[in-house]
Design a protein around this motif. Structure first.
Motif, PDB file in Angstrom:
ATOM      1  N   SER A  43       0.823  -1.209   0.000  1.00 55.58           N
ATOM      2  CA  SER A  43       0.000   0.000   0.000  1.00 55.58           C
ATOM      3  C   SER A  43       0.855   1.256   0.000  1.00 55.58           C
ATOM      4  O   SER A  43       1.832   1.367   0.753  1.00 55.58           O
ATOM      5  CB  SER A  43      -0.912   0.018   1.229  1.00 55.58           C
ATOM      6  N   LEU A  44       0.457   2.193  -0.841  1.00 56.47           N
ATOM      7  CA  LEU A  44       1.051   3.523  -0.863  1.00 56.47           C
ATOM      8  C   LEU A  44      -0.122   4.493  -0.784  1.00 56.47           C
ATOM      9  O   LEU A  44      -0.771   4.779  -1.795  1.00 56.47           O
ATOM     10  CB  LEU A  44       1.876   3.732  -2.128  1.00 56.47           C
ATOM     11  N   GLY A  45      -0.415   4.937   0.412  1.00 54.97           N
ATOM     12  CA  GLY A  45      -1.647   5.688   0.615  1.00 54.97           C
ATOM     13  C   GLY A  45      -2.829   4.764   0.421  1.00 54.97           C
ATOM     14  O   GLY A  45      -2.875   3.673   0.989  1.00 54.97           O
ATOM     15  N   VAL A  64       4.601   9.938  -7.349  1.00 62.77           N
ATOM     16  CA  VAL A  64       5.011  10.505  -6.063  1.00 62.77           C
ATOM     17  C   VAL A  64       6.061  11.571  -6.320  1.00 62.77           C
ATOM     18  O   VAL A  64       7.013  11.343  -7.075  1.00 62.77           O
ATOM     19  CB  VAL A  64       5.591   9.413  -5.140  1.00 62.77           C
ATOM     20  N   THR A  65       5.891  12.733  -5.722  1.00 65.73           N
ATOM     21  CA  THR A  65       6.880  13.788  -5.879  1.00 65.73           C
ATOM     22  C   THR A  65       7.400  14.223  -4.519  1.00 65.73           C
ATOM     23  O   THR A  65       6.910  13.772  -3.478  1.00 65.73           O
ATOM     24  CB  THR A  65       6.287  14.976  -6.659  1.00 65.73           C
ATOM     25  N   GLY A 113       0.714  18.256 -14.773  1.00 64.30           N
ATOM     26  CA  GLY A 113      -0.579  18.341 -15.425  1.00 64.30           C
ATOM     27  C   GLY A 113      -1.684  17.626 -14.679  1.00 64.30           C
ATOM     28  O   GLY A 113      -2.524  16.954 -15.281  1.00 64.30           O
ATOM     29  N   VAL A 114      -1.689  17.756 -13.346  1.00 67.10           N
ATOM     30  CA  VAL A 114      -2.713  17.108 -12.527  1.00 67.10           C
ATOM     31  C   VAL A 114      -3.369  18.142 -11.613  1.00 67.10           C
ATOM     32  O   VAL A 114      -2.823  19.221 -11.368  1.00 67.10           O
ATOM     33  CB  VAL A 114      -2.118  15.966 -11.673  1.00 67.10           C
ATOM     34  N   GLU A 115      -4.538  17.789 -11.096  1.00 68.82           N
ATOM     35  CA  GLU A 115      -5.242  18.674 -10.168  1.00 68.82           C
ATOM     36  C   GLU A 115      -4.949  18.332  -8.721  1.00 68.82           C
ATOM     37  O   GLU A 115      -5.191  19.144  -7.820  1.00 68.82           O
ATOM     38  CB  GLU A 115      -6.756  18.595 -10.423  1.00 68.82           C
ATOM     39  N   GLN A 116      -4.428  17.121  -8.490  1.00 67.81           N
ATOM     40  CA  GLN A 116      -4.065  16.689  -7.142  1.00 67.81           C
ATOM     41  C   GLN A 116      -2.839  15.794  -7.228  1.00 67.81           C
ATOM     42  O   GLN A 116      -2.731  14.949  -8.117  1.00 67.81           O
ATOM     43  CB  GLN A 116      -5.224  15.922  -6.492  1.00 67.81           C
ATOM     44  N   LEU A 117      -1.895  16.004  -6.298  1.00 72.79           N
ATOM     45  CA  LEU A 117      -0.707  15.170  -6.207  1.00 72.79           C
ATOM     46  C   LEU A 117      -1.008  13.990  -5.291  1.00 72.79           C
ATOM     47  O   LEU A 117      -1.458  14.190  -4.160  1.00 72.79           O
ATOM     48  CB  LEU A 117       0.466  15.982  -5.671  1.00 72.79           C
ATOM     49  N   HIS A 118      -0.772  12.771  -5.780  1.00 74.94           N
ATOM     50  CA  HIS A 118      -1.180  11.608  -4.988  1.00 74.94           C
ATOM     51  C   HIS A 118      -0.380  11.496  -3.696  1.00 74.94           C
ATOM     52  O   HIS A 118      -0.950  11.265  -2.633  1.00 74.94           O
ATOM     53  CB  HIS A 118      -1.047  10.321  -5.801  1.00 74.94           C
ATOM     54  N   VAL A 119       0.937  11.636  -3.787  1.00 72.48           N
ATOM     55  CA  VAL A 119       1.785  11.637  -2.585  1.00 72.48           C
ATOM     56  C   VAL A 119       2.832  12.721  -2.756  1.00 72.48           C
ATOM     57  O   VAL A 119       3.487  12.807  -3.797  1.00 72.48           O
ATOM     58  CB  VAL A 119       2.497  10.282  -2.357  1.00 72.48           C
ATOM     59  N   VAL A 120       2.998  13.526  -1.726  1.00 73.68           N
ATOM     60  CA  VAL A 120       4.069  14.511  -1.679  1.00 73.68           C
ATOM     61  C   VAL A 120       4.960  14.187  -0.486  1.00 73.68           C
ATOM     62  O   VAL A 120       4.490  14.129   0.658  1.00 73.68           O
ATOM     63  CB  VAL A 120       3.530  15.940  -1.555  1.00 73.68           C
ATOM     64  N   HIS A 131      -1.921  12.489  -0.148  1.00 72.81           N
ATOM     65  CA  HIS A 131      -1.196  11.848   0.947  1.00 72.81           C
ATOM     66  C   HIS A 131       0.149  12.535   1.140  1.00 72.81           C
ATOM     67  O   HIS A 131       0.698  13.128   0.204  1.00 72.81           O
ATOM     68  CB  HIS A 131      -0.963  10.362   0.668  1.00 72.81           C
ATOM     69  N   ILE A 132       0.702  12.383   2.341  1.00 68.92           N
ATOM     70  CA  ILE A 132       1.966  13.029   2.693  1.00 68.92           C
ATOM     71  C   ILE A 132       2.969  11.986   3.178  1.00 68.92           C
ATOM     72  O   ILE A 132       2.622  11.063   3.932  1.00 68.92           O
ATOM     73  CB  ILE A 132       1.745  14.098   3.783  1.00 68.92           C
ATOM     74  N   GLY A 133       4.210  12.128   2.719  1.00 62.29           N
ATOM     75  CA  GLY A 133       5.309  11.305   3.198  1.00 62.29           C
ATOM     76  C   GLY A 133       6.461  12.200   3.620  1.00 62.29           C
ATOM     77  O   GLY A 133       6.401  13.431   3.491  1.00 62.29           O
ATOM     78  N   VAL A 134       7.523  11.591   4.127  1.00 60.53           N
ATOM     79  CA  VAL A 134       8.709  12.347   4.553  1.00 60.53           C
ATOM     80  C   VAL A 134       9.955  11.665   4.015  1.00 60.53           C
ATOM     81  O   VAL A 134       9.960  10.454   3.764  1.00 60.53           O
ATOM     82  CB  VAL A 134       8.786  12.474   6.093  1.00 60.53           C
TER      83      VAL A 134
END
Length: 290
Positions: free
Chosen positions: A11-13, A86-87, A120-127, A161-164
């Motif tokens: 799982s990623l988010g 993921v960015t 080119g997206v409206e939402q970033l899946h994971v930052v 979602h947020i990561g570090v």
């Protein structure tokens, strides 16, 4: 999905992704700065990754800067539904390619909008928030203001979602008090195993661990032991290093990067390499400290 990519997922988010993904860093120029040496080759690698079933791409708008995100959009947009991109933010590049902190609320907010626009997206899946308290090794320092900024952007719907990244256990705990953390991205590989205990803790919590420099980074792994094990398996040393990471813990997601199609295929084929207990014990002798 291609049979050449491991069917094992994690799982990623709120998504399940294949445990071998693709890191886009090497698509930029030398030193991760400027355009690629061979733009056609970079585009071919992205197309091949999707054809091979890759559904997790790791990138950042400070690769280039802007280069990898713009390439990803050019080649892959509109994105396959199953693709998770993921960015990471928290750094910027100087005029000579220096890696500089970009940690203020204004800089982080601007970086999110840059990523949205260039991908080119409206939402970033994971930052992932990339701590710059240390350059390539974690160093203590508060992330509270930065994580709070990302949490606010998540509340606005710009981030899912947020990561570090490049963080200590203390910093992860601090972030978790503010917002759920879905992944941790730190330097880790068969030799550099300082996060062994952390990986096990995150696995117990259902949190993905995404090692950067899984094959040694700017100084690729070199070891006679690695070569010996690889020879007995008919694999390359780098395939063995990837296989070891896959067997190390089920929450490890890999993002080996390359700018060459044949190298990409070799990395993905590592999913079929199975290490015996004896081989793992032999490889474990390479570790040099927590």
């Amino acid at each position: 999905m291609s049979s050449k990519v491991s069917v094992a997922t994690y799982s990623l988010g709120d998504r399940k992704v294949n445990r071998i993904g693709f890191g886009a860093m090497q698509l930029a120029g030398p030193g991760v700065f400027g355009p690629p040496k061979d733009g056609d080759a970079a585009r071919a690698v992205l197309r091949e990754a999707i054809m091979q079933g890759v559904n997790h791409i790791d990138t950042s708008d400070f690769y280039g800067p802007h280069v990898t995100n713009q390439l990803i959009r050019e080649v892959l947009h509109p994105y396959p539904h199953e693709l998770t991109i993921v960015t990471k933010i928290g750094a910027r590049r100087g005029t000579a390619g220096e890696w500089l902190p970009a940690f203020s609320p204004a800089e982080l907010t601007s970086a999110v909008h840059d990523n949205l626009r260039n991908l080119g997206v409206e939402q970033l899946h994971v930052v992932n928030l990339r701590s710059m308290h240390g350059l390539h090794e974690p160093a203590e320092g508060s992330l509270e203001e930065a994580i709070t900024t990302l949490a606010e952007l998540r509340d606005k719907g710009l981030i899912r979602h947020i990561g570090v990244s490049n963080v200590t256990a203390t910093q992860i705990a601090e972030a978790q008090r503010i917002v759920p953390i879905v992944c941790v991205q730190n330097a880790y590989n068969i030799v550099h195993r300082q996060d062994d205990a952390l990986i096990d803790r995150l696995a117990a919590e259902g949190i993905a661990y995404v090692p950067f420099f899984p094959l040694g980074g700017f100084s690729p792994l070199q070891s006679s032991t690695l070569e010996e094990v690889a020879a007995t398996l008919g694999a390359t040393p780098m395939q063995v290093a990837i296989a070891w990471l896959l067997q190390r813990s089920p929450n490890i997601l890999l993002i080996p990067g390359t700018s060459k199609v044949d190298h990409l295929r070799q990395n993905l084929a590592a999913a079929d390499v199975v290490l015996s207990a004896e081989a793992v014990a032999q490889l474990d002798t390479l570790a040099y400290g927590p």
